[in-house]
Motif scaffolding. Sequence first.
Motif, short mmCIF file in Angstrom:
data_model
loop_
_atom_site.label_atom_id
_atom_site.label_comp_id
_atom_site.label_asym_id
_atom_site.label_seq_id
_atom_site.Cartn_x
_atom_site.Cartn_y
_atom_site.Cartn_z
N LEU A 9 0.90 -1.24 0.03
CA LEU A 9 -0.07 -0.15 -0.09
C LEU A 9 0.89 1.23 -0.08
O LEU A 9 1.56 1.39 0.96
CB LEU A 9 -0.83 0.08 1.33
N TYR A 10 0.88 2.15 -1.11
CA TYR A 10 1.51 3.21 -1.37
C TYR A 10 0.52 4.39 -0.87
O TYR A 10 -0.22 4.82 -1.41
CB TYR A 10 2.03 3.47 -2.58
N THR A 11 0.82 5.17 0.41
CA THR A 11 0.03 6.22 0.61
C THR A 11 0.80 7.28 1.61
O THR A 11 2.01 6.83 2.05
CB THR A 11 -1.06 5.47 1.55
N TYR A 12 0.40 8.35 1.79
CA TYR A 12 1.02 9.35 2.69
C TYR A 12 0.89 8.83 4.06
O TYR A 12 -0.31 8.40 4.57
CB TYR A 12 0.35 10.70 2.52
N TYR A 13 1.87 8.81 4.68
CA TYR A 13 2.10 8.07 6.14
C TYR A 13 3.04 9.07 7.01
O TYR A 13 4.46 8.58 7.19
CB TYR A 13 2.86 6.69 5.78
N ALA A 14 2.62 10.21 7.42
CA ALA A 14 3.47 10.96 8.40
C ALA A 14 2.24 12.04 8.99
O ALA A 14 1.32 11.99 8.70
CB ALA A 14 4.45 11.96 7.40
N ASP A 15 3.14 12.57 10.00
CA ASP A 15 2.18 13.71 10.63
C ASP A 15 0.92 12.91 11.42
O ASP A 15 0.80 11.83 11.61
CB ASP A 15 1.71 14.80 9.80
N LYS A 16 -0.31 13.41 11.05
CA LYS A 16 -1.64 12.96 11.84
C LYS A 16 -2.18 11.76 10.91
O LYS A 16 -3.10 11.37 11.34
CB LYS A 16 -2.62 14.04 11.97
N ALA A 17 -1.68 11.72 9.57
CA ALA A 17 -2.09 10.46 8.79
C ALA A 17 -1.57 9.37 9.27
O ALA A 17 -2.34 8.18 9.07
CB ALA A 17 -1.77 10.81 7.41
N VAL A 18 -0.76 9.21 10.21
CA VAL A 18 -0.04 7.86 10.70
C VAL A 18 -1.28 7.11 11.41
O VAL A 18 -1.32 6.03 11.19
CB VAL A 18 1.05 8.09 11.61
N VAL A 19 -1.88 7.82 12.28
CA VAL A 19 -2.79 7.06 13.32
C VAL A 19 -3.98 6.70 12.57
O VAL A 19 -4.60 5.55 12.72
CB VAL A 19 -3.29 7.95 14.69
N ILE A 20 -4.26 7.57 11.60
CA ILE A 20 -5.55 7.27 10.74
C ILE A 20 -5.09 6.03 9.95
O ILE A 20 -5.95 5.00 9.75
CB ILE A 20 -5.95 8.34 9.68
N VAL A 21 -4.10 5.85 9.17
CA VAL A 21 -3.58 4.78 8.29
C VAL A 21 -3.43 3.54 9.24
O VAL A 21 -3.90 2.40 9.20
CB VAL A 21 -2.44 5.24 7.77
N ASP A 22 -2.63 3.73 10.22
CA ASP A 22 -2.79 2.57 11.31
C ASP A 22 -3.96 2.07 11.74
O ASP A 22 -4.06 0.70 11.77
CB ASP A 22 -2.08 3.02 12.67
N GLN A 23 -4.97 2.82 11.98
CA GLN A 23 -6.27 1.91 12.46
C GLN A 23 -7.00 1.59 11.20
O GLN A 23 -7.63 0.59 11.57
CB GLN A 23 -7.33 3.38 13.01
N ALA A 24 -6.83 2.05 10.31
CA ALA A 24 -7.74 1.74 8.91
C ALA A 24 -6.93 0.11 8.49
O ALA A 24 -7.61 -0.82 8.30
CB ALA A 24 -7.43 2.49 7.72
N VAL A 25 -5.57 0.15 8.50
CA VAL A 25 -4.60 -1.06 8.14
C VAL A 25 -5.06 -2.18 9.29
O VAL A 25 -5.18 -3.33 8.85
CB VAL A 25 -3.39 -0.85 7.96
N ALA A 26 -5.21 -1.87 10.57
CA ALA A 26 -5.16 -2.82 11.55
C ALA A 26 -6.74 -3.34 11.34
O ALA A 26 -6.93 -4.64 11.45
CB ALA A 26 -5.47 -2.13 12.72
#
Length: 423
Positions: A37-54
Motif C-alpha cells: 500500500l503506497y500512501t501518505y504516512y506522516a504527521d496525523k495521517a499515521v494514526v488514521i492509516v494505522d487504524q484503517a490497516v489494523a
Amino acid sequence: MKRILGMVLMISLLTATLWAAGQKEEAVTAGKTPIRLYTYYADKAVVIVDQAVARVEAKYPVEIEIIHRVDATGVELKTMAAVGKLPDIYEVTGESIINTFLKSGDIAPLEAGMEKYGVMKDVNATTLGSLVNTDGHTYAMNFEAPRNFLIYYNEKVFKENGVKLPTNYDELLAASKVFQQNKIIPLALFGAQPWPGIMLFDSLASRYNPGGVKALMDGSAKITDAGYVKAANQIVELVNAGFIGKSSFATNASQAFELFKTGKAAMIGNGTWYLLDVASYGEGFNYLDNPFAEAGKEDQTRYVRSGGSSQGGWTVNPKGTNVELSTEIAIEYCKERAIASVELFGTANPMTYEVTPEKPRHPAAQKYSDEISKFQSTTYFPWNIPNQEIGSALNDNHQSLLANAITADEFIAYMAKTIADNQ
C-alpha cells in the motif's frame, strides 16, 4: 550524458529497493497474502492509516506493507510504473497523474468493484459524485469529507489589536493594514509552496465566478473576464497592504503553523485537513465565513467554496497480482480510513450511517461538518489542474504576482496566452 546516467542510477536504486521489499513479502506469515500500500504516512495521517490497516487486516487474511508517499507530484509513482513495480494499491494526488496512467494502462475503472463491495450504499452521494472523472469513470477512491480552502483566525490576536473579524474583502483589507502597522503578520502564508497563494487568487476569483480556477480549465470562463482581472488586482492590493508578510516565500508550512499558533500571525490559509491541527490548539481558533466576499454580497457567496474534492485517492494496480483481492482491500481501506478520521479527529462524516467521534468535535470542525450540506459549489486545488503546462505557468506567474515582480495586467496576459496555447 550526466543527466542520463543520473536517471539510470536513480532507477537502479529504486529497483533494488523494490526488490528488497519483494523479498520481505516472501517472508510474510504463511497463509496471509501480502498487499503493498503506497500512501501518505506522516504527521496525523499515521494514526488514521494505522487504524484503517489494523481493521482491514482483522477482517481479511492479508498482511499490508505501508510505503510512504514522499511527494504529491507523482514523480515517484511514475518511476515505479516505468520499471513495472507499482504497488498493489497506490495513492494518486490528482487528475494529471490519472490521465498519465490511463495512457500507460497503469490505472483502470473501479466502479464495478465499488458496486460489488457496497460503496454505493455506504458512502454519501456527494462524496461519490466528486470521484467521477470527465469520461464518466471513477479511477481513484477517497471517501473522506470534501476539502476546502479556509482562512483560519486566532481570536486572541484580533481582540488584542482591536480588530473585528472580517466578513468581506474590504474588512479583510482594513484588518491587514492594522495588523501590519502593529507588527503582526496578517496572514501566515507558507509561500515556499506555490499552492496556498494560488488558493488566495481562487478564493477571490470564485466570488465573481463560482468556478474559480476550475472554470478556466474547463473553458467555461476566460482569465480576461472582469472577475479574474479584479481578483488579480486585489491580490496586488493585499500584498501592498502587507497581507502576507515580507518573509512569506522563505516560510514553510511548519513555520507558518507556528507563527499562527503563537499569535505572531493573525490568520493562516490552509485546507480543511488543517482542522486537525486547529483542534489541538484549543479554544479561540476557528475560520472566517466569507472574508473575500464583495461587501453587500456576503450571503450570496457564503457557500461558494474554494477548493474541493478531486479525482485523487487510492486506486489499484491493474497489472499487479491479486487484482480482485487488492480491489476489495482498497475499498475496505478507504472506508476504514474515512471512519478513522471521524472517530479519531471528529472530521465530517461521509458515510450513510452514523459514525461517532471519540471526543466532541472542536468548534471549528463542528462548524464545517454542519456546513457541508449547504455548499452551492466548489472549485479545486492547484494539484488537480489536469494540464501540467497551465498548472506550471500558474505556479510561476502567481508567485511573481505575489512578489510584486509582475503587474496584475501582466499576470493576466501571461496566463491568457498559456491557456490559449495549451488548452
